[in-house]
Scaffold this motif. Structure first.
Motif, PDB file in Angstrom:
ATOM      1  N   LEU A  67      79.222 -37.830 -27.372  1.00 40.84           N
ATOM      2  CA  LEU A  67      80.281 -38.834 -27.113  1.00 40.84           C
ATOM      3  C   LEU A  67      79.485 -39.997 -27.150  1.00 40.84           C
ATOM      4  O   LEU A  67      78.955 -40.614 -25.879  1.00 40.84           O
ATOM      5  CB  LEU A  67      81.230 -38.595 -26.257  1.00 40.84           C
ATOM      6  CG  LEU A  67      82.250 -37.771 -26.419  1.00 40.84           C
ATOM      7  CD1 LEU A  67      83.142 -37.553 -24.838  1.00 40.84           C
ATOM      8  CD2 LEU A  67      83.214 -38.379 -27.387  1.00 40.84           C
ATOM      9  N   SER A  74      76.389 -40.505 -18.833  1.00 41.96           N
ATOM     10  CA  SER A  74      77.147 -39.125 -18.806  1.00 41.96           C
ATOM     11  C   SER A  74      77.670 -38.288 -17.560  1.00 41.96           C
ATOM     12  O   SER A  74      78.515 -37.948 -17.392  1.00 41.96           O
ATOM     13  CB  SER A  74      76.517 -38.106 -20.002  1.00 41.96           C
ATOM     14  OG  SER A  74      76.979 -37.056 -20.095  1.00 41.96           O
ATOM     15  N   TRP A 129      81.154 -37.888 -16.072  1.00 43.44           N
ATOM     16  CA  TRP A 129      81.753 -36.616 -16.073  1.00 43.44           C
ATOM     17  C   TRP A 129      82.127 -36.039 -14.358  1.00 43.44           C
ATOM     18  O   TRP A 129      82.819 -35.408 -14.023  1.00 43.44           O
ATOM     19  CB  TRP A 129      80.953 -35.276 -16.935  1.00 43.44           C
ATOM     20  CG  TRP A 129      81.189 -35.459 -18.037  1.00 43.44           C
ATOM     21  CD1 TRP A 129      80.354 -35.849 -18.989  1.00 43.44           C
ATOM     22  CD2 TRP A 129      82.417 -35.276 -18.910  1.00 43.44           C
ATOM     23  NE1 TRP A 129      80.778 -36.322 -20.153  1.00 43.44           N
ATOM     24  CE2 TRP A 129      82.172 -35.492 -20.306  1.00 43.44           C
ATOM     25  CE3 TRP A 129      83.695 -34.767 -18.760  1.00 43.44           C
ATOM     26  CZ2 TRP A 129      83.021 -35.387 -21.194  1.00 43.44           C
ATOM     27  CZ3 TRP A 129      84.404 -34.647 -19.658  1.00 43.44           C
ATOM     28  CH2 TRP A 129      84.359 -34.592 -20.993  1.00 43.44           C
ATOM     29  N   LEU A 160      76.112 -46.581 -24.756  1.00 40.52           N
ATOM     30  CA  LEU A 160      76.779 -45.976 -23.568  1.00 40.52           C
ATOM     31  C   LEU A 160      76.891 -44.450 -23.948  1.00 40.52           C
ATOM     32  O   LEU A 160      77.654 -44.214 -25.086  1.00 40.52           O
ATOM     33  CB  LEU A 160      78.035 -46.555 -23.268  1.00 40.52           C
ATOM     34  CG  LEU A 160      78.899 -45.978 -22.039  1.00 40.52           C
ATOM     35  CD1 LEU A 160      77.974 -45.968 -21.126  1.00 40.52           C
ATOM     36  CD2 LEU A 160      80.184 -46.339 -21.965  1.00 40.52           C
ATOM     37  N   ASP A 161      76.108 -43.469 -23.528  1.00 40.26           N
ATOM     38  CA  ASP A 161      76.209 -42.231 -24.129  1.00 40.26           C
ATOM     39  C   ASP A 161      77.076 -41.235 -23.078  1.00 40.26           C
ATOM     40  O   ASP A 161      76.652 -41.096 -21.932  1.00 40.26           O
ATOM     41  CB  ASP A 161      74.934 -41.521 -24.172  1.00 40.26           C
ATOM     42  CG  ASP A 161      74.879 -40.053 -24.506  1.00 40.26           C
ATOM     43  OD1 ASP A 161      76.152 -39.751 -25.350  1.00 40.26           O
ATOM     44  OD2 ASP A 161      73.860 -39.753 -24.444  1.00 40.26           O
ATOM     45  N   LEU A 162      78.252 -40.773 -23.120  1.00 39.74           N
ATOM     46  CA  LEU A 162      79.149 -40.096 -22.271  1.00 39.74           C
ATOM     47  C   LEU A 162      79.237 -38.539 -22.906  1.00 39.74           C
ATOM     48  O   LEU A 162      80.496 -38.054 -22.862  1.00 39.74           O
ATOM     49  CB  LEU A 162      80.530 -40.635 -22.092  1.00 39.74           C
ATOM     50  CG  LEU A 162      80.564 -42.202 -21.631  1.00 39.74           C
ATOM     51  CD1 LEU A 162      81.982 -42.757 -21.179  1.00 39.74           C
ATOM     52  CD2 LEU A 162      79.674 -42.131 -20.394  1.00 39.74           C
ATOM     53  N   SER A 163      78.154 -38.053 -23.549  1.00 41.41           N
ATOM     54  CA  SER A 163      78.426 -37.024 -24.214  1.00 41.41           C
ATOM     55  C   SER A 163      78.889 -35.745 -23.205  1.00 41.41           C
ATOM     56  O   SER A 163      78.566 -35.807 -21.812  1.00 41.41           O
ATOM     57  CB  SER A 163      76.889 -36.409 -24.623  1.00 41.41           C
ATOM     58  OG  SER A 163      76.497 -37.397 -25.824  1.00 41.41           O
ATOM     59  N   PHE A 164      79.642 -34.789 -23.452  1.00 43.16           N
ATOM     60  CA  PHE A 164      79.739 -33.483 -22.843  1.00 43.16           C
ATOM     61  C   PHE A 164      78.580 -32.627 -22.892  1.00 43.16           C
ATOM     62  O   PHE A 164      78.229 -32.301 -24.008  1.00 43.16           O
ATOM     63  CB  PHE A 164      81.080 -32.987 -23.281  1.00 43.16           C
ATOM     64  CG  PHE A 164      81.513 -32.036 -22.688  1.00 43.16           C
ATOM     65  CD1 PHE A 164      82.351 -32.063 -21.640  1.00 43.16           C
ATOM     66  CD2 PHE A 164      81.294 -30.559 -22.924  1.00 43.16           C
ATOM     67  CE1 PHE A 164      82.744 -30.924 -20.912  1.00 43.16           C
ATOM     68  CE2 PHE A 164      81.669 -29.416 -22.105  1.00 43.16           C
ATOM     69  CZ  PHE A 164      82.283 -29.697 -21.119  1.00 43.16           C
ATOM     70  N   THR A 165      78.028 -32.674 -21.830  1.00 45.23           N
ATOM     71  CA  THR A 165      76.607 -31.714 -21.639  1.00 45.23           C
ATOM     72  C   THR A 165      76.829 -30.554 -20.880  1.00 45.23           C
ATOM     73  O   THR A 165      77.910 -30.200 -20.503  1.00 45.23           O
ATOM     74  CB  THR A 165      75.571 -32.777 -21.128  1.00 45.23           C
ATOM     75  OG1 THR A 165      75.996 -32.861 -19.607  1.00 45.23           O
ATOM     76  CG2 THR A 165      75.411 -33.961 -21.833  1.00 45.23           C
TER      77      THR A 165
END
Lengths: 198, 276
Positions: free
Chosen positions: B34, A42, A46, B40-45
């Protein structure tokens, strides 16, 4: 006071617990939050997204704008310098022209003064000469008049002497001497007097 | 509602705030999960949020600074131009005139790292959820390592693209006796490979240490102030310490961004001139 103490003790206990169990938050992930690989995907995703967006906007919009205005200012300053140099050159040219005109005017003024002086001198000389001739003429005329008057006076004296002699002789000897005799006698007397004077 | 009770509860909330471990501020808290298949963790953090905040701050500042391009710049345009000239000079001095193509990258790198460092110093609002606490993206090794790998990756890719095989002369310094090369070349390779590590660890460790020190001092203040008597009076000392470290952290935020950018420049210089 008691309330503060209670609060303080509680806070201390809480802090103590927190510090003692320092890695509590990340514990289930294994120590430091930074070392939890489950967050890596993540973060990389980002980061690349935001960094890429920033790069795109910077390289396409902001850097050209900033660079453009800096460039423009540099050119403008260079232009202004050139223009200033140009103006300086023009001013120097104008100054040189002015100096030249001044020198010319001075020279012309000097020549006019010299010419005027020469013509005035000539006029003065002419007038002097003229008055000299006139005076000389007048002197000559006066001398002639004087000589004439002296001649006349001499003739008158000689006449008077003759007539006087004639009258004296007539009175003395009752005889009128001739003109020639008187004249002769008078000229003798005159020459005698001259001789005596000499 | 007597004042004493208010004060007590306030102290409790303060204590709860500072009681959080010095490492809690670095915790990654998902805001919008996410998840894709295969784990595959694309979290909005919160980390993503503060990267976006850095990006947004940069966009706002530069939009405002360049809204009118004036020949005689105002305050914002003037400071944007100062940053521009500063980075441009740095790139010129370290890479040379042909480093112009890397200027946007170095500029972006500096601005991004500097804003991430700087905005992470903003105080959090007490009582808000952890996801909204101030977060410093550059305090995470993975972030700084990604940026460092980006820089070194550009060095390798551009070097190979420009010089081809001759780029490997980077590991064979000129003027070294041949019999020393078996010794020197491995050292050069190791030093090259350690670049992204040193680059990323330097920034990460600086950010981590600064925030930890402030947090630990804050813990001291809380502990001392609730102890009562002389100890409460002494609590002013770590408070002064916080102020000092906080001011120092502004300098560090700038300095580390500068160091990251200039070291990237120096490495990029290798890509242009591998034979050194």
């Amino acid at each position: 006071m008691r309330a503060y103490l209670t609060a303080g003790a509680s806070a201390l206990a809480l802090i103590g617990m927190a510090i003692a169990a320092e890695p509590v938050p990340g514990e289930e992930a294994g120590g430091l939050p930074q070392l939890d690989p489950s967050t890596y995907a993540s973060q990389i995703f980002w980061l690349l997204l935001t960094f890429g967006a920033l790069y795109f906007v910077m390289s396409r919009i902001f850097l050209p704008r900033l660079g453009g205005v800096i460039e423009e200012r540099r050119n403008r300053i260079a232009d202004d310098y050139d223009q200033a140099a140009d103006f300086k050159r023009q001013a120097e040219e104008a100054e040189a022209g002015y100096e030249k005109a001044l020198a010319d005017a001075r020279a012309r003024a000097a020549s006019i003064a010299a010419e005027t002086k020469a013509s005035i001198d000539a006029e003065i000389a002419e007038m002097e000469e003229e008055s000299e001739t006139r005076l000389e003429g007048e002197i000559a005329a006066a001398e002639a008049r004087i000589a004439e008057t002296a001649e006349k006076a001499r003739d008158a004296v000689a006449e008077a002497a003759r007539e006087t002699t004639q009258a004296i002789v007539e009175a003395l000897i009752d005889e009128t001497p001739s003109q020639e005799t008187v004249n002769e006698a008078l000229s003798n007397v005159r020459s005698e007097a001259r001789a005596r004077a000499a | 509602m007597n004042p004493a009770f208010d004060l007590t509860s306030w102290l409790f909330s303060l204590a709860r705030g500072v009681a959080a471990g010095p490492m809690e501020q670095f915790e990654i808290v998902p805001i919008v999960p996410l998840s894709f298949g295969d784990g595959l963790d694309l979290s909005f953090t919160n980390a993503s949020l503060w990267m976006l905040i850095s990006l947004g701050t940069a966009l706002l500042f530069f939009t405002w600074a360049t809204r009118r391009s004036e020949l005689v710049p105002g305050g914002a345009q003037g400071s944007a131009e100062v940053i521009y000239e500063f980075i441009a000079k740095m790139v010129r001095d370290t890479i040379g005139e042909d480093g112009r193509r890397f200027f946007p990258y170095i500029f972006t790198l500096f601005v991004f790292v500097f804003l991430a460092n700087l905005l992470g110093l903003l105080p959090s609002t007490p009582g808000t959820p952890a996801a909204l606490h101030t977060f410093t993206p550059t305090s995470h090794i993975i972030v700084t390592f990604t940026l460092a790998v980006l820089s070194v990756g550009i060095v390798v890719l551009y070097g190979l693209f420009k010089h081809g095989f001759a780029f490997l002369r980077l590991f064979v310094p000129s003027g070294v006796p041949v019999w020393l090369l078996p010794l020197i070349t491995p050292i050069e390779i190791i030093s090259f490979l350690s670049r992204p590590v040193s680059l990323s660890v330097r920034l990460f460790a600086n950010m981590l240490a600064g925030h930890v020190v402030i947090k630990v001092f804050a813990g001291f203040v809380a502990v001392l102030i609730v102890s009562g008597g002389v100890l409460s009076a002494i609590s002013i000392l770590p408070l002064i310490g916080i102020v000092g470290v906080f001011i120092l952290e502004f300098l560090v935020a700038f300095l580390q961004a500068f160091v990251f950018a200039i070291l990237s420049c120096i490495y990029l210089q290798d890509a242009l001139h591998p034979a050194h």
